[in-house]
Design an enzyme around this catalytic site. Structure first.
Site, short mmCIF file in Angstrom:
data_model
loop_
_atom_site.label_atom_id
_atom_site.label_comp_id
_atom_site.label_asym_id
_atom_site.label_seq_id
_atom_site.Cartn_x
_atom_site.Cartn_y
_atom_site.Cartn_z
N TYR A 95 7.37 -6.00 -19.52
CA TYR A 95 7.75 -7.21 -18.79
C TYR A 95 8.80 -6.82 -17.74
O TYR A 95 9.74 -6.07 -18.04
CB TYR A 95 8.34 -8.24 -19.75
CG TYR A 95 8.84 -9.49 -19.05
CD1 TYR A 95 7.98 -10.55 -18.78
CD2 TYR A 95 10.16 -9.57 -18.60
CE1 TYR A 95 8.42 -11.67 -18.11
CE2 TYR A 95 10.61 -10.69 -17.92
CZ TYR A 95 9.73 -11.74 -17.69
OH TYR A 95 10.17 -12.85 -17.01
N GLU A 179 7.69 -12.30 -11.01
CA GLU A 179 7.52 -11.88 -12.40
C GLU A 179 6.26 -11.06 -12.54
O GLU A 179 5.18 -11.51 -12.13
CB GLU A 179 7.44 -13.11 -13.30
CG GLU A 179 7.33 -12.75 -14.77
CD GLU A 179 7.09 -13.98 -15.63
OE1 GLU A 179 8.04 -14.46 -16.26
OE2 GLU A 179 5.93 -14.46 -15.68
#
Ligand code: GDP
Ligand code: MN
Length: 354
Positions: A95, A179
């Protein structure tokens, strides 16, 4: 403004960030042959869990899967395009995100060594803060620390490049959220942005006029203004589209979107437009403001009529079409119970009184 994944990825690739090879499919397009990944292009996250990301194995029917994706609403939104991508051989999912930290007036970088669809259940994210004016000299250090944190010492240079390229994109494009989840390390050792969510600062859009008009091929350029807006707009030409949004707003109504269908007000572009608009829960009226110069009004009317039959739950249409063959257009529309209004103002008045 939230970009669709394919828009975000094509922007990322201009900053030398590796993204999977892919192409965009409209409803009637034939997908490339399997193996392939098909991904619903909706604005919400959590598509994986909702069945909006499908790995089609060799021998399986990609066309059938694409059809399923076009019919699948995710949190109320159906895609007007589907992204077809090469299948990644995922060794691990990480992530990585960059966000504006408004409280401290800086940029935060947030990472986790376990990314993917379950990332919400993770704790202890790693975090770095950098000043806007100082991100460049910091990128190298952060890339180094990220490599340590991810336990990817052999990818230090690649991660330093990645951090630098992402921060460059973030600062230059006036991004408020970027993101990458998952950031994929492939079995071949490549570092690839498997997914990307990007939010752009609406107040800075004027600095990027070219960008907004370049992306979405199926639907020349659809910009969401307000997902709770009550009036959707469709126009041809960026100037007319902007004027239409402004007129709606001046009348005290809330425009949901900006949409320039360009010169080609075809059945396909109308279907794509109507699909996107139908996904907005609050829209009760669609104003269509088209000048038939290059494109003839009767062609546009036929496209509207055909597209209207293909999209369920469409709000009321308020149409202003002027130019070549507008009289024929009026007759065609009347046959199916639609009114052609003489001016944009009369359209808006009707919406106000509806
Ligand atoms: P999201 O659920 O909306 O965030 O959609 P993502 O694009 O992040 O995809 C969700 C999940 O699908 C990823 O975390 C992967 O596990 C899986 N996935 C996506 N693309 C591929 C691919 O090319 N190959 C494989 N094996 N899995 C993929
Ligand atoms: Mn994702």
């Amino acid at each position: 403004m939230n970009l669709l994944e394919h828009e975000a990825k094509s922007l990322l690739s201009t900053y030398r960030v590796t993204v999977p090879r892919g192409s965009i499919l409209s409803p009637l397009d034939t997908p490339p042959p399997a193996p392939i990944v098909l991904k619903s292009q909706v604005h919400t996250g959590g598509r994986g869990k909702a069945g909006g990301v499908r790995v089609v194995r060799a021998g399986e029917d990609a066309t059938a899967v694409a059809e399923e994706l076009f019919g699948l609403a995710i949190k109320g939104e159906r895609p007007s395009v589907v992204l077809a991508e090469e299948v990644l051989n995922i060794a691990h999912e990480y992530y990585f995100s960059v966000v504006v930290n408004r409280a401290d007036g800086c940029i935060d970088i947030i990472a986790h060594h376990e990314g993917g669809v379950e990332v919400e259940t993770q704790h202890d994210f790693k975090r770095w803060s950098v000043q806007y004016s100082k991100w460049r000299p910091e990128a190298e250090r952060i890339g180094q620390e990220l490599a340590d944190y991810y336990s990817l010492p052999t990818k230090t240079f690649a991660l330093q490049d990645l951090v630098e390229n992402l921060l460059h994109c973030f600062a230059k494009e006036d991004v408020t959220l970027l993101e990458i989840n998952p950031l994929v390390i492939t079995s071949e050792g490549g570092l690839v942005a498997g997914d990307c969510k990007m939010t752009l600062d609406d107040d800075a859009l004027y600095r990027h006029k070219d960008r907004v008009v370049s992306e979405s091929p199926a639907n020349t350029n659809f910009v969401t203004l307000d997902t709770s807006g009550s009036v959707a707009t469709i126009a041809n030409g960026a100037g007319l589209a902007m004027a239409t949004v402004d007129a709606v707003k001046s009348a005290g109504l809330s425009p949901a979107n900006f949409l320039d269908v360009g010169g080609g007000a075809t059945v396909a572009s109308m279907v794509a437009s109507f699909r996107q608009i139908a996904a907005f829960p609050q829209v009760s009226a669609i104003i269509i403001n088209i000048f038939g110069g290059i494109v003839r009004c009767d062609e546009v009317a036929r496209a509207i009529i055909a597209a209207r039959e293909q999209v369920e739950g469409l709000p009321e249409l308020y149409i202003r079409l002027t130019g070549t063959n507008s009289d024929i257009a009026e007759t065609l529309l009347k046959e199916v119970g639609l009114t052609l209004y003489p001016t944009l103002d009369t359209c808006i008045e009707e919406v106000c009184h509806a």
